[in-house]
Enzyme design. Sequence first.
Site, PDB file in Angstrom:
ATOM      1  N   THR A 141       0.748  -1.206  -0.054  1.00  0.00           N
ATOM      2  CA  THR A 141       0.095   0.022   0.071  1.00  0.00           C
ATOM      3  C   THR A 141       0.921   1.242  -0.119  1.00  0.00           C
ATOM      4  O   THR A 141       2.061   1.282   0.594  1.00  0.00           O
ATOM      5  CB  THR A 141      -1.020   0.067   1.316  1.00  0.00           C
ATOM      6  OG1 THR A 141      -1.708  -1.370   1.255  1.00  0.00           O
ATOM      7  CG2 THR A 141      -1.890   1.226   1.304  1.00  0.00           C
ATOM      8  N   GLY A 180       3.090  -3.113   7.989  1.00  0.00           N
ATOM      9  CA  GLY A 180       3.208  -3.960   9.408  1.00  0.00           C
ATOM     10  C   GLY A 180       4.416  -4.168   9.696  1.00  0.00           C
ATOM     11  O   GLY A 180       5.358  -4.641   8.762  1.00  0.00           O
ATOM     12  N   GLU A 422      -6.817  -6.157   2.806  1.00  0.00           N
ATOM     13  CA  GLU A 422      -6.765  -6.726   1.538  1.00  0.00           C
ATOM     14  C   GLU A 422      -7.950  -6.280   0.874  1.00  0.00           C
ATOM     15  O   GLU A 422      -8.267  -7.088  -0.170  1.00  0.00           O
ATOM     16  CB  GLU A 422      -6.588  -8.441   1.679  1.00  0.00           C
ATOM     17  CG  GLU A 422      -5.352  -8.968   2.284  1.00  0.00           C
ATOM     18  CD  GLU A 422      -5.019  -9.978   1.702  1.00  0.00           C
ATOM     19  OE1 GLU A 422      -5.438 -10.555   0.550  1.00  0.00           O
ATOM     20  OE2 GLU A 422      -3.995 -10.808   1.920  1.00  0.00           O
TER      21      GLU A 422
HETATM   22  C1  LIG Z   1      -3.897  -1.503  10.612  1.00  0.00           C
HETATM   23  C2  LIG Z   1      -3.437  -1.642   9.255  1.00  0.00           C
HETATM   24  C3  LIG Z   1      -2.448  -2.341   8.657  1.00  0.00           C
HETATM   25  C4  LIG Z   1      -2.130  -2.534   7.395  1.00  0.00           C
HETATM   26  N1  LIG Z   1      -1.128  -3.629   6.953  1.00  0.00           N
HETATM   27  C5  LIG Z   1      -0.699  -3.154   5.570  1.00  0.00           C
HETATM   28  C6  LIG Z   1       0.610  -3.975   5.471  1.00  0.00           C
HETATM   29  O1  LIG Z   1       1.360  -4.493   6.119  1.00  0.00           O
HETATM   30  N2  LIG Z   1       1.095  -3.859   4.108  1.00  0.00           N
HETATM   31  C7  LIG Z   1       0.300  -3.158   3.218  1.00  0.00           C
HETATM   32  O2  LIG Z   1       0.702  -3.175   2.053  1.00  0.00           O
HETATM   33  N3  LIG Z   1      -0.951  -2.605   3.351  1.00  0.00           N
HETATM   34  C8  LIG Z   1      -1.502  -2.581   4.848  1.00  0.00           C
HETATM   35  N4  LIG Z   1      -2.448  -1.778   5.119  1.00  0.00           N
HETATM   36  C9  LIG Z   1      -3.329  -1.217   3.817  1.00  0.00           C
HETATM   37  C10 LIG Z   1      -4.449  -1.925   3.566  1.00  0.00           C
HETATM   38  O3  LIG Z   1      -4.320  -3.213   2.776  1.00  0.00           O
HETATM   39  C11 LIG Z   1      -5.421  -0.952   2.784  1.00  0.00           C
HETATM   40  O4  LIG Z   1      -6.060   0.003   3.806  1.00  0.00           O
HETATM   41  C12 LIG Z   1      -6.472  -1.722   2.039  1.00  0.00           C
HETATM   42  O5  LIG Z   1      -6.092  -2.599   0.828  1.00  0.00           O
HETATM   43  C13 LIG Z   1      -7.794  -0.786   1.556  1.00  0.00           C
HETATM   44  O6  LIG Z   1      -6.905   0.158   0.781  1.00  0.00           O
HETATM   45  P1  LIG Z   1      -7.091   1.776   1.068  1.00  0.00           P
HETATM   46  O7  LIG Z   1      -6.850   2.145   2.460  1.00  0.00           O
HETATM   47  O8  LIG Z   1      -6.350   2.593   0.043  1.00  0.00           O
HETATM   48  O9  LIG Z   1      -8.602   2.062   0.748  1.00  0.00           O
HETATM   49  P2  LIG Z   1      -9.298   2.596  -0.752  1.00  0.00           P
HETATM   50  O10 LIG Z   1      -8.838   1.797  -1.831  1.00  0.00           O
HETATM   51  O11 LIG Z   1      -8.968   4.046  -0.827  1.00  0.00           O
HETATM   52  O12 LIG Z   1     -10.611   2.492  -0.425  1.00  0.00           O
HETATM   53  C14 LIG Z   1     -11.623   3.579   0.233  1.00  0.00           C
HETATM   54  C15 LIG Z   1     -13.126   3.316   0.290  1.00  0.00           C
HETATM   55  O13 LIG Z   1     -13.428   3.385  -1.307  1.00  0.00           O
HETATM   56  C16 LIG Z   1     -13.911   2.400  -1.841  1.00  0.00           C
HETATM   57  N5  LIG Z   1     -13.489   1.994  -3.002  1.00  0.00           N
HETATM   58  C17 LIG Z   1     -12.198   2.074  -3.469  1.00  0.00           C
HETATM   59  N6  LIG Z   1     -12.255   1.550  -5.005  1.00  0.00           N
HETATM   60  C18 LIG Z   1     -13.702   1.188  -5.261  1.00  0.00           C
HETATM   61  C19 LIG Z   1     -14.499   0.797  -6.392  1.00  0.00           C
HETATM   62  N7  LIG Z   1     -13.912   0.471  -7.645  1.00  0.00           N
HETATM   63  N8  LIG Z   1     -15.740   0.645  -6.224  1.00  0.00           N
HETATM   64  C20 LIG Z   1     -16.327   1.029  -5.101  1.00  0.00           C
HETATM   65  N9  LIG Z   1     -15.800   1.309  -4.135  1.00  0.00           N
HETATM   66  C21 LIG Z   1     -14.377   1.454  -3.983  1.00  0.00           C
HETATM   67  C22 LIG Z   1     -13.565   1.290  -0.877  1.00  0.00           C
HETATM   68  O14 LIG Z   1     -14.475   0.279  -0.878  1.00  0.00           O
HETATM   69  C23 LIG Z   1     -13.364   1.933   0.240  1.00  0.00           C
HETATM   70  O15 LIG Z   1     -14.567   1.981   1.197  1.00  0.00           O
HETATM   71  C24 LIG Z   1      -3.103  -1.833   6.373  1.00  0.00           C
HETATM   72  C25 LIG Z   1      -3.963  -1.029   6.692  1.00  0.00           C
HETATM   73  C26 LIG Z   1      -4.169  -0.900   8.134  1.00  0.00           C
HETATM   74  C27 LIG Z   1      -5.465  -0.129   8.614  1.00  0.00           C
END
Ligand SMILES: Cc1cc2nc3c(=O)[nH]c(=O)nc-3n(C[C@H](O)[C@H](O)[C@H](O)COP(=O)(O)OP(=O)(O)OC[C@H]3O[C@@H](n4cnc5c(N)ncnc54)[C@H](O)[C@@H]3O)c2cc1C
Length: 643
Positions: A141, A180, A422
Site C-alpha cells: 500500500t 506492518g 486486503e
Molecule cells: C492497521 C492496518 C494495517 C495494514 N497493514 C498493511 C501492510 O502490512 N501492508 C500493506 O501493503 N498494506 C497494509 N494496510 C493497508 C490495507 O491493505 C489497505 O488499507 C486496504 O488494502 C484498503 O486500501 P485503502 O486503504 O487504500 O482504501 P481505498 O482503496 O482508498 O478505499 C477507500 C474506500 O473506497 C472504496 N472503493 C475503492 N475503490 C472502489 C471501487 N472501485 N468501487 C467501489 N468502491 C471503491 C472502498 O470500498 C473503501 O470503502 C494496512 C492497513 C491498516 C489499517
Amino acid sequence: MTQNFKPSIDINVLYRIRNGPLKDYQSDIDEFQKLIADNRIKYNEMFDVDMKTQKRLTNDTVKEICKLGKMQVQLLKDDPKKMLAYLYALFAQIEFSAIAKIVIHFQLFGGTILEVGTDYHHQKYFNDINNFNIVGGFAMTEMGHGSNVRQIETTSTYDLTTKEFVINSPSLSSTKFWIGNVSMFGTHVVLFTKLIFQGQDKGVHVIIVPLRDPVTMEVYKGIQLGDCGHKVGWNGIDNAWIRFTNYRVPRENLLNRFATITEDGQYLTNISSPNKLFQITISQLVFGRLLYIFGPTIFLAIGLKTAIRYAFSRRQFGEKGKPEELIIDYPTHNRVLLPMLATNMVFEFSRNWIIDNLQESSRSDEKREEYHSIVSGVKAMVCEFTIQSVSKLRVFCGGNGVSSYNYFGAMRNDLDVFQTAEGDGAVLYQQLSKFLLSEYKKWYKKQGMTGYIMKEVQTFLTTSNPIHTHYRSMPYLLSNEFHHHAFLFRFEKTRSIVIDHLNQCKGKGLSFLQSWNASLIQVVDLAKTYTHLFILENAQRTIQKVTDPITRHVLNDIVRLYALYNIEQDVGFYRNWNYLSSGKALAISEAVGELCNTLKPYALSILDSHKFHEDSLNIPLAKKDLDYVKHMADRVGIPYSSL
Ligand SMILES: Cc1cc2nc3c(=O)[nH]c(=O)nc-3n(C[C@H](O)[C@H](O)[C@H](O)COP(=O)(O)OP(=O)(O)OC[C@H]3O[C@@H](n4cnc5c(N)ncnc54)[C@H](O)[C@@H]3O)c2cc1C
C-alpha cells in the site's frame, strides 16, 4: 421459561464438524497450546499500556513463539492445515496483535517469498524468518493507492552496469504507508514496485528490500521511515511509512518465479502482459485472505460465548414473588442471538470448505480464479457480519459489555481493521461478480438464446405460480428444497437485473467502466446473493455427512434458521419480485421464532464445542459456571469473602 439448558449434544462430535479440516491436527493444537503455557507466554492485556510498550510487548511475544520452533514458512505450502492449526491454537491465548504480527511475518512476508520467489530466495531467507532473526513486512500500500495496487508509484529502475535496482519514491503519494512490523522492528520488506527496465515500465514486481541492519537496527542510508501513529485497533503492530531515495539492492533480490532479469541483462517472462503478471502474483497470496475469514469466525464465536452465557445467567424483571426472567428468554434477545450463532456456524462450514480446497485450487488457472473469487465474497461477507454482530453483542451485555475485561471493545477494534484489510467488501464483491458474469457469458455462449429464454421462463413461472408464492405449510418452509430454491431465485434474478442494467447503460452510450460503475449497487448485490447461495449449499452438504442423529438434527435446525432468517431479512426483495405472498412472509417470521425457541436449550452446549484457551482471556461474563457476579467482582476487586 428456560429451565433445563444442560448440554444434550455431544460437544466433541460437534467440535470435529465445526473444525473439520483441522480434526487430524488436534494433537498439534494441544501440544502447541501446552508449549505456550509451559513457557509462560501470556496474553498481554493492553488496557493502560502506551503505544510503544504495546509494540514491544507484542514483538517479545512473537519472539518467544518463534523460539518454540513450530512456526515454519514452508508449512504454508507443505502442510497449510498445520499452519492453520497453530494459528487456531494461538487465538485467545495471546493478544490479537501478536497473531497479526506472526501472520505478517510468516504469511505476508515469508509467504510472498515462498510463492513468488525461487529456490535461491528460499535457501537464503527461510531459516532467518523461522527463527525471527530478521523481521519481515509486506510493502504494497502507498499513500495514494491501496485497493488499486496496479497504480502504485514506487519505482525500481534496473541499472545494467551495476546489476542493481535503484528504488525511489517519486512523490509524496508514493510513500509506502501502513506497512506492518516495520516502524520499530522490521529488518526487511517484500516491496511491491513498478519495475523500469531500459526505460520501459514492466508493471508491478516484488523485490526483497533490507531496511535495517539486523544487529544494530540502524536504518540504511537512502531509506526514511516512521510510525503511522495511533490506530483504532492492532496497536501492538508497528505500522510504518517508508520512503526511498536512490536506494540500491542487487538483481538477485527480485522475486523471479514469474519474471526475471538474467545476469547478462535480459528481462524474461512467459506471462503475456504486465496485467496478467500482476494477477498471477496476487493470486498466490490467497492464504492471507483465508485468514481474514478464519480470524473473524473465531472472534465471533468468542463474543457469542460471552453474550449467550451471560444471557443464560443474567435476570432482569419478573412477576412479583417469582424469580426474574433470564434475559435469554426475551425474544428481543434470543431472536437475534440464535440467528447470529447459526450464521456464524454456517460461515464456519464455508471456511472449512475454503481450507479443504486450498491446495486443490492451485492445480489450474481456472480453479484458482474460481477459488479466489469465492474467497473474496466470503471474506467480505464474514467481515461485515462479524463487526456488526460484535457491536450488538456488546449491547446485549448491557453495561457489563462496556467493561474492557469482557473484550467486546478490543474485538470490535481489531475486527474493524479486518474489514478493509486486503480490500473492502465493495471492492472484493466486484471481483466475485466479474467472475460470475464471465462464467454466465460462457454458459450463454454454449446454450445460446434458447437456453437463456428457458431460464427466464422458469423464473417467470416461479413467480407467477400462486401455489409457489403462497404455499406455507411448516414442513415445506423448513425444507432444504425451499431454502435452496429461494436463494437460487434471488441470485438468478439479481443476475438478470445486473445484465439489464449494464445493457441499458451501454445503450445510452456509456463505456464499459462507466456502465459497470453505474451498476455497482446491483453488481455488489449479485456477489452477495451468490455468496449466500454458496454458504447455504455448502452447509446443506456438510450436514448430509453428519451421522450422529442428534447432532444432525440440531445442525439441520441451525441451517434452517440461517436460511429463513436470511430470507426474512431480505423480504423486500422477495416481495418486490412476487416470490412471496405477505401471508407466506409472515409464516416465515413465525418459523424463525419457533426455530429460535427449539434451539435455545442447545445453545450452551453448542458454545462448548469450541476449544479456545479462554482462561487466558479471563472474561468474567463468559465463564462456564455462569457466575458472572463473582467473576466481575474478582476482576475489579470487590471484597466478598465475609458476605
Ligand atoms: C492497521 C492496518 C494495517 C495494514 N497493514 C498493511 C501492510 O502490512 N501492508 C500493506 O501493503 N498494506 C497494509 N494496510 C493497508 C490495507 O491493505 C489497505 O488499507 C486496504 O488494502 C484498503 O486500501 P485503502 O486503504 O487504500 O482504501 P481505498 O482503496 O482508498 O478505499 C477507500 C474506500 O473506497 C472504496 N472503493 C475503492 N475503490 C472502489 C471501487 N472501485 N468501487 C467501489 N468502491 C471503491 C472502498 O470500498 C473503501 O470503502 C494496512 C492497513 C491498516 C489499517
